[in-house]
Design a protein around this motif. Structure first.
Motif, short mmCIF file in Angstrom:
data_model
loop_
_atom_site.label_atom_id
_atom_site.label_comp_id
_atom_site.label_asym_id
_atom_site.label_seq_id
_atom_site.Cartn_x
_atom_site.Cartn_y
_atom_site.Cartn_z
N PHE A 15 107.34 234.90 87.19
CA PHE A 15 106.51 234.51 88.34
C PHE A 15 107.01 235.18 89.62
O PHE A 15 108.21 235.36 89.80
N LYS A 16 106.06 235.49 90.52
CA LYS A 16 106.42 236.14 91.78
C LYS A 16 107.11 235.16 92.73
O LYS A 16 108.03 235.52 93.43
N ASN A 17 106.56 233.92 92.77
CA ASN A 17 107.08 232.91 93.70
C ASN A 17 106.57 231.53 93.26
O ASN A 17 105.91 231.42 92.22
N LYS A 18 106.86 230.52 94.05
CA LYS A 18 106.48 229.15 93.70
C LYS A 18 104.96 229.00 93.63
O LYS A 18 104.43 228.30 92.77
N GLU A 19 104.25 229.68 94.51
CA GLU A 19 102.79 229.63 94.51
C GLU A 19 102.24 230.17 93.18
O GLU A 19 101.33 229.61 92.59
N ASP A 20 102.84 231.26 92.71
CA ASP A 20 102.45 231.85 91.43
C ASP A 20 102.71 230.87 90.28
O ASP A 20 101.92 230.79 89.34
N VAL A 21 103.80 230.11 90.38
CA VAL A 21 104.09 229.09 89.36
C VAL A 21 102.97 228.05 89.35
O VAL A 21 102.43 227.71 88.29
N ASN A 80 102.80 234.91 76.48
CA ASN A 80 103.31 234.97 75.11
C ASN A 80 104.83 235.11 75.07
O ASN A 80 105.42 235.09 74.01
N LYS A 81 105.46 235.25 76.23
CA LYS A 81 106.91 235.38 76.27
C LYS A 81 107.53 234.00 76.03
O LYS A 81 106.99 232.98 76.44
N PRO A 82 108.70 233.97 75.38
CA PRO A 82 109.29 232.72 74.90
C PRO A 82 109.50 231.62 75.96
O PRO A 82 109.23 230.46 75.70
N LYS A 83 109.97 231.98 77.13
CA LYS A 83 110.34 230.94 78.10
C LYS A 83 109.20 230.58 79.06
O LYS A 83 109.30 229.64 79.82
N TYR A 84 108.10 231.32 78.99
CA TYR A 84 106.98 231.10 79.91
C TYR A 84 106.46 229.66 79.84
O TYR A 84 106.38 228.96 80.85
N LYS A 85 106.10 229.21 78.63
CA LYS A 85 105.55 227.85 78.48
C LYS A 85 106.57 226.79 78.85
O LYS A 85 106.23 225.76 79.41
N GLN A 86 107.84 227.07 78.55
CA GLN A 86 108.94 226.17 78.91
C GLN A 86 108.98 225.96 80.43
O GLN A 86 109.13 224.85 80.91
N ILE A 87 108.83 227.05 81.17
CA ILE A 87 108.85 227.00 82.63
C ILE A 87 107.60 226.28 83.15
O ILE A 87 107.68 225.46 84.08
#
Length: 193
Positions: free
Chosen positions: A47-53, A4-11
């Motif tokens: 995100f913790k790292n690329k895998e988390d992404v 729900n944080k603003p930049k999350y979906k953008q990322i």
């Protein structure tokens, strides 16, 4: 919740583009940040790292799949109709977002065992929708009473998945959605009572 944080979906959206264009292994956090229009450090707030992404991309997109599929099957009366619209919707979602199709059909496959385990966990909700349709078909007598629902579920998902992967590997040269009735017919012929 971070979604729900603003930049999350953008990322998340930026990650789909970067992973599709560069491949998972060459998709650096800095490229994802640039595509999202945020600083590299901002990625690590979510995100913790690329895998988390990658896992988060899959979780978000699979949640969207499940929501959309539940929506389209809700009004259908028979298990056969529900199954057809599920296959069609699966193919529609992928064919309207070819970058997402590349990520789900190719890039997720190149991951390590731990990542694959996490991906399989995310798939459970989607597979549960399939199971519900199959159970409904057995109850109504549309499908054989001795149908092995778990095996049938794997077969259906595997067929849709392989059909979509072949389409991606063929660089989207044909209409994936037009294959849905053929896939549906092949599957139904194996499940009839």
């Amino acid at each position: 919740m971070r979604r729900n944080k603003p930049k999350y979906k953008q990322i998340i959206e930026a990650a789909v583009v970067v992973i599709a264009e560069n491949g998972y292994h060459q998709a650096q956090i800095s490229k994802i940040a640039r595509q999202a229009g945020v600083a590299d450090g901002t990625i690590y707030l979510y995100f913790k790292n690329k895998e988390d992404v990658l896992i988060s991309v899959f979780q978000e997109k699979m949640a969207m799949f499940v929501e959309k599929i539940n929506e389209v099957i809700a009004g259908k009366k028979t298990a056969a109709e529900k199954l057809l619209v599920m296959i069609e919707e699966h193919f529609k979602i992928l064919s309207t977002d070819t970058k997402l199709a590349i990520v789900t059909q190719l890039e997720l496959r190149q991951s390590n065992k731990d990542l694959r385990f996490k991906i399989n966990e995310v798939l459970k909700e989607y597979l549960s929708v399939l199971e519900t349709i199959l159970d409904y078909g057995k109850e109504r007598g549309e499908f054989s009473a001795d149908l092995d629902v778990r095996l049938a579920r794997q077969m259906i998902f595997g067929t849709m998945d392989e059909t979509a992967t072949t389409w991606v590997l063929n660089e989207h040269k044909y209409d994936l959605v037009t294959l849905a009735p053929k896939v549906h017919e092949l599957i139904l012929n194996g499940f009839k009572s």
